[in-house]
Design an enzyme around this catalytic site. Structure first.
Site, PDB file in Angstrom:
ATOM      1  N   SER A  34       0.850  -1.188   0.000  1.00 14.85           N
ATOM      2  CA  SER A  34       0.000   0.000   0.000  1.00 14.85           C
ATOM      3  C   SER A  34       0.884   1.237   0.000  1.00 14.85           C
ATOM      4  O   SER A  34       2.027   1.196   0.480  1.00 14.85           O
ATOM      5  CB  SER A  34      -0.879   0.011   1.253  1.00 14.85           C
ATOM      6  OG  SER A  34      -1.458   1.282   1.466  1.00 14.85           O
ATOM      7  N   TYR A  93       0.106  -0.037  10.572  1.00 11.42           N
ATOM      8  CA  TYR A  93      -0.306  -0.431   9.226  1.00 11.42           C
ATOM      9  C   TYR A  93       0.822  -0.165   8.240  1.00 11.42           C
ATOM     10  O   TYR A  93       1.141  -1.012   7.389  1.00 11.42           O
ATOM     11  CB  TYR A  93      -1.562   0.346   8.821  1.00 11.42           C
ATOM     12  CG  TYR A  93      -2.034   0.044   7.416  1.00 11.42           C
ATOM     13  CD1 TYR A  93      -2.551  -1.209   7.092  1.00 11.42           C
ATOM     14  CD2 TYR A  93      -1.970   1.009   6.416  1.00 11.42           C
ATOM     15  CE1 TYR A  93      -2.985  -1.502   5.807  1.00 11.42           C
ATOM     16  CE2 TYR A  93      -2.408   0.733   5.127  1.00 11.42           C
ATOM     17  CZ  TYR A  93      -2.908  -0.521   4.820  1.00 11.42           C
ATOM     18  OH  TYR A  93      -3.336  -0.802   3.536  1.00 11.42           O
TER      19      TYR A  93
END
Length: 319
Positions: free
Chosen positions: A157, A182
């Site tokens: 990501s 994350y």
């Protein structure tokens, strides 16, 4: 040595769909495994691969909801896989290897994002454990079924820009930040592809990672609506308002492209976005891959740590 992290002008782009990537490609006779292949980008990936003739095995935590999600898609089977549970990973891999089938495409698509502080396994931070360690263990345990020419794709990501690997506190034992956690897990996805490609390329096995783009999917399940409104993603009624957001079919395109495109033959260990190889990130500019997510030494160090934590390394005999 020249930097291979350079776009190749694939002819595709941010608005290309997974189906368009596969137009004209025949995947008949190919076997793909897609983790989380029943939801969000994984579902669009499954739909596109199966539509091109591939047989798809989906790893899913809950069998019945997954079956309902893929009803009507031919050539798909579901098997239980909980990436946060290494025993579940082991059992899934053992069942597949025992079937005698080989893997042509492996897409590590499942993941969690910005969850509340959660501990799994031996007290591991849940995003690092689920997004990275579970997939690390899965690939290593599936290695006997991975054949020459296999593409292994890890969905990273743009969030990887938020954090390099925090070697001094990988598990966030001294204070939890959901977005840094994350980010670290997505950096780990990219570094995994870097080192896996180095280990597999001599036998024709190549690995890639990618940023799929910004897409509204069940990945946002842990985010309050107010947080997404404040970020400018959606309006008060839940409608997307950020013009850079993609549809799920567009979001799945880069992972499908990385997994199948002949344009990538002979290449590997690269980070992709918008159906092309990504540029190196530049301070203040959007997109690209940060140096900390493409560093070979960091990737090798992460591999050693991951093997120690999970207790599995398919390449240990060759080290």
């Amino acid at each position: 040595m020249s930097d291979k992290q350079v776009p190749i002008r694939s002819g595709f782009g941010a608005h290309t769909t997974a189906g368009e990537v596969l137009a004209g490609l025949d995947l008949s006779g190919k076997r793909a495994i897609v983790t989380g292949g029943h939801s969000g980008l994984g579902l669009e990936t499954t739909r596109a691969l199966a539509g091109a003739g591939a047989k798809v095995t989906i790893g899913a935590r809950s069998i019945e909801p997954a079956r309902s999600a893929v009803a009507g898609i031919d050539g798909v089977e579901i098997d239980r896989l909980d990436l946060s549970d290494l025993e579940s990973v082991r059992a899934f891999a053992e069942r597949f290897v025992a079937s005698g089938r080989s893997i042509d495409i492996l897409i590590n698509s499942a993941g969690i994002m910005a969850c509340p502080e959660t501990r799994v396994g031996d007290g591991w931070e849940a995003q690092f454990a689920t997004n990275h360690l579970g997939h690390f263990a899965l690939v290593n345990r599936l290695w006997p079924a991975i054949s020459r020419g296999t593409r292994i794709v890890s969905v990273s990501s743009g969030g990887h820009h938020n954090s390099a690997i925090r070697w001094e506190d990988v598990q966030f034992d001294t204070g939890y930040d959901k977005w840094r956690a994350y980010g670290q897990s997505k950096t780990a996805n990219a570094l995994f592809a870097v080192h896996l490609d180095r280990l597999g390329r001599d036998t024709g096995i190549r690995a890639f990672s990618l940023h799929p783009g910004k897409i509204l999917t069940p990945l946002q399940r842990y985010l309050a609506q107010e947080e997404m409104v404040s970020a400018g993603w959606i309006d008060a009624d839940g409608n997307p308002i950020d013009p850079t957001f993609k549809t799920p079919a567009q979001g799945a395109a880069t992972q499908v492209w990385a997994a199948t495109s002949p344009q990538l033959d002979g290449m590997g260990g690269l980070y992709c976005e918008d159906c092309d190889i990504a540029i190196r990130a530049t301070a203040g500019e959007p997109g690209g891959v940060s140096d900390h997510a493409a560093d070979a030494e960091e990737a090798a160090r992460l591999w050693i740590l991951s093997a120690r934590l999970t207790g599995i390394d398919a390449f240990a005999a060759y080290a």
